[in-house]
Write a protein that holds these residues in place. Structure first.
Motif, short mmCIF file in Angstrom:
data_model
loop_
_atom_site.label_atom_id
_atom_site.label_comp_id
_atom_site.label_asym_id
_atom_site.label_seq_id
_atom_site.Cartn_x
_atom_site.Cartn_y
_atom_site.Cartn_z
N ILE A 195 0.84 -1.19 0.00
CA ILE A 195 0.00 0.00 0.00
C ILE A 195 0.87 1.24 0.00
O ILE A 195 1.93 1.28 0.64
N ARG A 196 0.43 2.24 -0.75
CA ARG A 196 1.19 3.49 -0.84
C ARG A 196 0.24 4.68 -0.74
O ARG A 196 -0.87 4.66 -1.27
N ASN A 197 0.69 5.72 -0.05
CA ASN A 197 -0.07 6.94 0.12
C ASN A 197 0.49 8.01 -0.82
O ASN A 197 1.63 7.91 -1.28
N GLY A 198 -0.30 9.03 -1.08
CA GLY A 198 0.18 10.10 -1.93
C GLY A 198 -0.86 11.18 -2.11
O GLY A 198 -2.04 11.02 -1.78
N SER A 199 -0.40 12.32 -2.65
CA SER A 199 -1.26 13.48 -2.87
C SER A 199 -2.11 13.25 -4.11
O SER A 199 -1.59 12.96 -5.19
N ASN A 200 -3.42 13.40 -3.96
CA ASN A 200 -4.35 13.25 -5.09
C ASN A 200 -5.44 14.32 -4.96
O ASN A 200 -6.53 14.07 -4.47
#
Length: 552
Positions: free
Chosen positions: A77-82
């Protein structure tokens, strides 16, 4: 009694109506005074653009190579700006201009689920979903950009943005939850520095809500908490623009309570992104990337890296207080990410990635963002790496002698590669380790795009630390125009060696506009990936990833 209740209801109703009317009036005034403008996306920045949620998890059948037999079931799992509403925004008004900086944007989780079926074959599914913080729900309900950018811009515009955001929504800025994902006591959390973690259902990616540790933690929370060796307690900190600037907290191993909390009495708000632990100590960073509201009120930037400011590393007994911290003055620099910290004899050793300047927040208002970032990624091998404007990041070692107070500093890597976003086998957090892994910056691609792009992976042989030489490195280079984010180390469940396992990462082929996940054998690091998994939708570049072993 019934009559009193009726009277109370009648008295409260007008107050609620007045409050609602006042907020609606503030919204109307804000909408008339501030104009939202889309920030332009340049051709080589297209994979930073947001994507839509895909809905239910999608089965993935396009797998080249083979998922290893020893690979654990679980989720990568990866998080990021969207950002919502098409991308980052700027505002213009009679008070000036304010803009989102490149790290702002609502968090989106991208998850790849690995399940081994009864016949021994792997089932792989992909899903993405926004992290639904309180402010995400507010803005989504209004169905248009609403929070005024409050970090970069003209000081009066930012100060008014602070005020209007608080009056309309109860918080100075959006609660992004876009930086990392971590696990503690079988629960899973999305987090960024400006708010407390959001608990998420790891199987559905549904946001459950704020984690305030049984109402005992009501301030920001680091994106990189650390589990202590042995006890399994979680060490974290909260950095705030108002006093107390820095508080440290320790959460019980079962996640039920806050067992220790201390104000470390910082004299400034240092934008600390990481914290270290050893067997006995917490390792604290106080470097000169600061948030200063007074500076903003005087016409300066809210966030600034002061190359002439002091830098220090604190070593604190696990349950100590501000008076127990042993501070070591070090050379001024910018550090976001720690590789590892550990004890060796009388010394506490910290390995981290060090640069001369900060990629956050970026240029001052009025400067061309593209040119500012682009010039700082232009580093030739024979350049002076001590140039104050350089974003070139190298592995670095600080040896802190707890008896004499002496500090020894040195580079672990040279100028062949700029690296960051470290990962290790997490079984060695706080203990002496042999290996570290990192994403390597493609300097040419970053210069052309004006944004950091990572064109490969590096394995650092940290035990190969000769007195004068740099450590040995193994380089896994991606194909041309392919870049990664969110790399994580996956330990082999029955592995005997520290590097028994794999590095997994999201990659994007910009030429074909295809996103994939690749798995690299950590022991055969320069070889081709053992598996390449093509995804059903584009995955924008983001921040930190993790692998969570779970039964699916």
């Amino acid at each position: 009694m019934v009559n009193l209740q009726k009277v109370s209801i009648k008295l409260q109703a007008p107050q609620a109506t007045i409050k609602k009317t006042s907020v609606e009036l503030l919204h109307a005034i804000t909408d008339s005074v501030f104009q939202f403008i889309d920030q332009p996306s340049l051709p080589y920045q297209r994979n930073f653009d947001p994507v839509d949620e895909i809905g239910e998890a999608v089965h993935v059948d396009d797998v080249q190579g083979m998922i290893p037999n020893g690979f654990p079931e679980g989720v990568y799992i990866r998080n990021g700006s969207n950002p919502l509403f098409g991308g980052l925004k700027s505002t213009e008004s009679i008070f000036g201009k304010s803009s989102h900086i490149w790290v702002e944007g609502e968090g989106m989780l991208h998850a790849l689920y690995f399940k081994k079926e009864c016949d021994g074959k792997w089932s792989v599914r992909y899903k993405n979903k926004h992290v639904e913080t309180d402010t995400f729900k507010m803005e989504k309900q209004r169905d248009k950009p609403s929070f005024l950018p409050a970090i970069e811009g003209d000081s009066y515009a930012i100060l008014l943005a602070y005020l209007l955001n608080v009056m309309r929504f109860g918080t100075v800025n959006k609660l992004l939850s876009n930086t990392s994902v971590f696990e503690h006591s079988g629960k899973y959390y999305s987090v960024s520095e400006n708010h407390m973690p959001q608990e998420v259902d790891i199987r559905t990616l549904k946001t459950i809500g704020n984690w305030d540790v049984d109402e005992s933690w009501n301030r920001p929370f680091t994106a990189h908490p650390k589990k202590t060796p042995g006890s399994g307690e979680l060490v974290m900190m909260g950095v705030d623009a108002m006093k107390p600037f820095f508080e440290i907290g320790i959460i019980s191993a079962d996640g039920s309570k806050l067992v220790h909390k201390q104000d470390l009495e910082f004299k400034r708000c240092s934008l600390c992104h990481d914290i270290g632990v050893t067997m006995r100590y917490n390792v604290i960073l106080d470097f000169p990337l600061t948030i200063d509201i007074k500076r903003l009120a005087n016409g300066g930037p809210l966030i600034k890296f002061d190359k002439d400011g002091y830098a220090r590393i604190g070593v604190m007994p696990r349950y100590g207080d501000a008076n127990s911290v042993r501070w070591f003055q070090v050379e001024s620099c910018c550090v976001f990410h720690i590789i590892n910290t550990f004890e060796e004899g009388n010394e506490v050793i910290m390995w981290a990635f060090r640069a001369r300047n900060s990629i956050i927040p970026g240029p001052d208002l009025g400067l061309n963002k593209f040119e500012w970032f682009s010039s700082r990624f232009t580093i030739e091998k024979d350049s002076n790496l001590n140039a104050d404007e350089s974003l070139f990041s190298q592995a670095y070692e600080w040896r802190l002698n707890m008896e004499t107070g002496e500090v020894k500093e040195r580079f672990l890597t040279g100028n062949s590669h700029s690296m960051d976003f470290p990962m290790i086998n997490e079984n060695f957090t706080g203990l002496k380790n042999k290996y570290g892994y990192a994403q390597t910056v493609d300097l040419d691609a970053s210069r052309i795009s004006g944004m950091a792009k990572f064109g490969g992976l590096m394995k650092l042989h940290l035990d190969d630390t000769k007195q004068l030489d740099f450590v040995k490195m193994d380089y896994h280079k991606f194909p041309k125009n392919t870049f990664c984010t969110g790399a994580a180390f996956v330990a082999k469940p029955d592995g005997l060696d520290e590097d028994d396992g794999w590095v997994i990462t999201f990659v994007h082929d910009e030429h074909l506009n295809i996103s994939r996940v690749i798995i690299v054998d950590a022991k055969k690091f320069t070889s081709e990936p053992v598996a390449i998994i093509t995804l059903p939708s584009r995955v924008p570049y983001g921040f930190h990833g993790a692998f969570m072993p779970i039964n699916l």
